[in-house]
Design an enzyme around this catalytic site. Structure first.
Site, PDB file in Angstrom:
ATOM      1  CG  ASP A   1      -2.132  -0.913   1.008  1.00  0.00           C
ATOM      2  OD1 ASP A   1      -2.641  -0.980  -0.119  1.00  0.00           O
ATOM      3  OD2 ASP A   1      -2.538  -1.570   1.987  1.00  0.00           O
TER       4      ASP A   1
ATOM      5  CG  ASP B   1      -6.787  -3.765  -3.764  1.00  0.00           C
ATOM      6  OD1 ASP B   1      -7.032  -4.813  -4.377  1.00  0.00           O
ATOM      7  OD2 ASP B   1      -7.409  -3.439  -2.741  1.00  0.00           O
TER       8      ASP B   1
HETATM    9  N1  GLY Z   1      -7.109  -1.545  -1.046  1.00  0.00           N
HETATM   10  C1  GLY Z   1      -8.153  -2.042  -0.227  1.00  0.00           C
HETATM   11  C2  GLY Z   1      -9.495  -1.711  -0.719  1.00  0.00           C
HETATM   12  O1  GLY Z   1      -9.702  -1.336  -1.839  1.00  0.00           O
HETATM   13  O2  GLY Z   1     -10.407  -1.818   0.056  1.00  0.00           O
END
Ligand code: GLY
Length: 406
Positions: A123, A184
């Site tokens: 992330d 993601d």
């Molecule tokens: N990256 C986590 C979500 O989209 O909830």
């Protein structure tokens, strides 16, 4: 100067898909003015009773039944801490208000530690590129540049060359039974491309391309809907299986996962100019657009049973609106015009009293779904929905003013 867009004036109604509702105006500046009001409300709320702000506490969500922000501390485990500083940078970009810039700087600073500590997970792009990335774009502060470059190097440590992708969740290898890569993760490649072009190791772009290619090959079904998670053999790199984590089922299309895919491959095309990605992203976008409900805001997963009683995910809609506006600039054809029309319709609906929080809460938007299987953040205001909403509005304004997006 008020900039208004008259869709009929753009000639979009040459398209057979253009509905009569598209002929109405959408005022991007009115929506941006609304965002600025909500930003000021949030800052007032964050001051609390003693009038001082704890800049390490980032707005994360407002549950449906509540009307004040739930904040979380900016730690390595909290993936959403970059969005609020990013919103402040976008609001500063729109208003030019120096007080907002100062607040953006203060909320950005607590994320510096991410450039100085080992990567916790993938992330890092969300965290550092939304905050420091926008900050650098608007200020050219050399300290910001160094933070981004160091964080890109940190993210690259999660790349497994045998697999060819970044390990998204090191903590979940045993749970998934292998090297896991989530949809993601595409979003975090933007920081690698940027670093490679701005003084970082050129190999960072190779990592991003490798990740994009392997994801394109294995993490989409033949109909171009996506798996949230791809699991690979850590040693051989072989694809083991596709499954879900935040979606309804392993074989369903989780709305935000597909949204990350649309945004991700649009950005990857921007960075590489490789026509394979431009072709691919249209297929990924089309299957999402074809299955949207009438107001263009998806239910949280397209495969849910009893879908009309399911919560929406305004965050997916905002991500896709932003992505389609960019994609439309790469396609000088009816197809591009149609993507712009879908983005405009989405923004128009998100800006209605059904989706804007308005007086009820200091967030921009209602009705996002964070993690339905974990029963977390369902039908809530969530900070990343607001981030991509204001980003989309700014992109629309630039397009209206014939300015380059990038
Ligand atoms: N990256 C986590 C979500 O989209 O909830």
């Amino acid at each position: 100067m008020k900039t208004k867009i008259l869709l009929a004036g753009l000639g979009l109604c040459l398209l057979s898909a253009c509905s009569s509702s598209s002929e109405k105006e959408f005022d991007a500046e009115k929506a941006l003015d609304y965002c600025d009001v909500q930003v000021h409300r949030t800052l007032e709320e964050l001051k609390g009773k003693n009038g001082s702000i704890d800049y390490t506490m980032m707005p994360r969500n407002i549950m449906d039944s509540l009307n004040t922000w739930h904040c979380r501390k900016a730690t390595k485990e909290e993936w959403c801490s970059g969005f609020w500083p990013g919103i402040l940078w976008y609001d500063y970009e729109y208003t030019g208000d120096e007080r907002i810039k100062e607040e953006a700087e203060r909320f950005t600073a607590p994320l510096k530690f991410l450039s100085e500590t080992p990567a916790f997970d993938h992330d890092l792009g969300f965290l550092v590129f939304c905050s420091y990335g926008n900050g650098y774009r608007l200020t050219h502060n050399p300290e910001y540049k160094q933070v981004i470059l160091d964080t890109a190097d940190s993210l690259a440590t999660l790349f497994n060359p045998r697999v060819g992708t970044i390990l998204s969740w090191p903590r979940n290898v045993a749970m998934f039974g292998g090297h896991n890569t989530i949809m993601d993760n595409l979003m975090n490649l933007e920081m690698l491309f940027w670093a490679a072009k701005n003084g970082g190791n050129p190999y960072l772009a190779d990592i991003a391309v490798s990740h994009a290619d392997k994801t394109m090959k294995y993490q989409f079904r033949p109909d171009y809907t996506s798996y949230h998670v791809a699991v690979y053999d850590t040693l051989t790199g072989d694809f083991i299986r596709g499954c879900t984590h935040q979606g309804y089922a392993d074989n369903s299309m989780w709305a935000r996962g597909q949204a990350w895919g649309i945004y991700g491959y649009t950005m990857i095309y921007r960075e590489t100019k490789d026509p394979r990605y431009l072709d691919f992203v249209q297929k990924v976008a089309d299957v999402y657009i074809e299955r949207l409900p009438a107001d263009y805001v998806p239910y949280w997963d397209f495969g849910v049973s009893d879908i009309s009683n399911s919560p929406r995910d305004a965050s997916a809609a905002a991500v896709v609106a932003s992505a389609l506006l960019e994609l439309s600039t790469y396609l000088l054809s009816d197809k591009g015009m149609n993507y712009r029309r879908v983005a405009l319709e989405t923004l128009k609906n998100l800006s209605s009293d059904k989706y804007q929080s308005r007086k009820s809460k200091p967030s921009f938007l209602l009705h996002s779904t964070g993690h339905w299987p974990a029963k977390s953040e369902i039908d809530a205001s969530i900070i990343y929905a607001d981030y991509y909403y204001i980003e989309a509005l700014l992109r629309l304004r630039k397009i209206e003013e014939n300015k380059q997006l990038f």
